[in-house]
Design an enzyme around this catalytic site. Sequence first.
Site, short mmCIF file in Angstrom:
data_model
loop_
_atom_site.label_atom_id
_atom_site.label_comp_id
_atom_site.label_asym_id
_atom_site.label_seq_id
_atom_site.Cartn_x
_atom_site.Cartn_y
_atom_site.Cartn_z
N VAL A 14 -26.26 -8.60 -38.18
CA VAL A 14 -25.03 -7.84 -37.98
C VAL A 14 -25.00 -7.23 -36.57
CG1 VAL A 14 -23.63 -5.90 -38.77
CG2 VAL A 14 -24.71 -7.41 -40.44
N GLU A 129 -16.86 2.13 -42.57
CA GLU A 129 -15.98 1.03 -42.99
C GLU A 129 -16.77 -0.21 -43.40
OE1 GLU A 129 -12.22 0.92 -43.01
OE2 GLU A 129 -13.13 -0.49 -44.39
N LYS A 205 -21.15 -0.07 -53.53
CA LYS A 205 -19.81 -0.17 -52.93
C LYS A 205 -18.76 0.48 -53.84
CE LYS A 205 -21.11 -4.50 -50.68
NZ LYS A 205 -21.14 -5.95 -50.87
#
Length: 439
Positions: A14, A129, A205
């Site tokens: 990432v 986010e 999540k």
Amino acid sequence: MQQVNLGMIGGGTVGSGVFHAWQKNGDLLAARLGIKISFRKIAVKAIDEPRAYPIAPELLTTQWQEVVNDPEIQIVIELVGGTGIAKTMVLGALAQGKTVVTANKALLSAHGPELFAAAAKSGVNLYYEASVCGGIPIIKALREGLVANQFPAIYGIVNGTCNYILSRMKFEGADFATVLAEAQKQGYAETPPDLDIDGHDAAHKTGILGSLAHGFWVNHHQIHTEGIREVSKIDMEFAAKLGYTIKLLGIVKQAAVKNPGRKTLVQVSVYPALIPSAHVLANVNQVFNAVFVRGDIVGDTLFYGRGAGKDATASAVLSDVADAAQDLKHGNQMRVPPFVPTAQAGKVVPLDEVISQYYVRFSVVDKPGVLAKIAAIFAAANIGISSVFQPEGDEGASVPLILMIHDAPNAAMRKALARIAKLPAVKAKPVMFRVENLE
Ligand code: HSE
């Protein structure tokens, strides 16, 4: 043009994706924001570790403290993951008065209130986010676009690995283990994959979505979590015949409970559920994620996209960086803070008290009276059967018997199934999935 300096901890998949996206679109971002965003330092595990995209070597260090303690760095991106050293890094950066951007759902899930308190103490923001559904801007949607709404229901397909496995099992009759191995090879699955398969990643999540939607922090220990190990091809086929598709759902719902006198409670759960095949959510396949949000004012909305992967996640990280940069430009005058505890006394209702509908498959001896015995146990528990389906099966001496069950509390259902499992004519542990009609 004003300039802000970024530091990043984590330069793997990432991290290198974020650097690449910044190289590609950094000028555009600057033009849109009126702020130049520069990378100053990137802490990595090893300078020469393999990366999806190259990172300028002069930015690299193996000492994360160099990022957190650099007075020129205003925004720290944390991409380390986990709840150990990552917590020290995030708290360290916040204590130094730096805005933090994190993709770390496990850390937020476990320590959200402590982290937000630390951010508030330093007068900075903590953005997240990328922690939920990768590239889908769902946090921003709940926090800003839908800020005028209450949320009676949110249903999310929030784990790409599970969705990929269930999709391939459904469409190709593929074997669970083979598909899982491919998901790992493509870098979607967590390490170890149990985090995905057993629903824990989805619980992190879902808890974050529930916290944001209802204004009290939902720790993942409060979330009833079931994974997809029990989902079999046979149930997928029977569900399809009945007009349903099986998906792993993260569910945040104002709870239907027996005692309506109590204040609003929220169901926050993760489990595989039958959803109507005609519903748009049933047609979200492969690694894609989607979150179906019902707002009391806006009505039904759907957010769809890639929930994982270096580029999709980088898009979310840089969106937070853009917000963080705006905060700095405007003297930390936060527009809508990332988490506002509006309902400190809110509560997650235990699943036992939640009323659900069910699909149940029994393997039974094919002889008269068996259905009557099962129905009698349900009747004694005040549980209504809405339909019975006895498809052709190939289970040797036993046959499948499928019942669709009306609204019933989960505790009552659990106890009734335990009694039914003891009947001599019932040859295997009953298989039960909840049905979510998304109405
Ligand atoms: N392993 C996760 C998934 C991606 O399969 O959706 C990162 O959250």
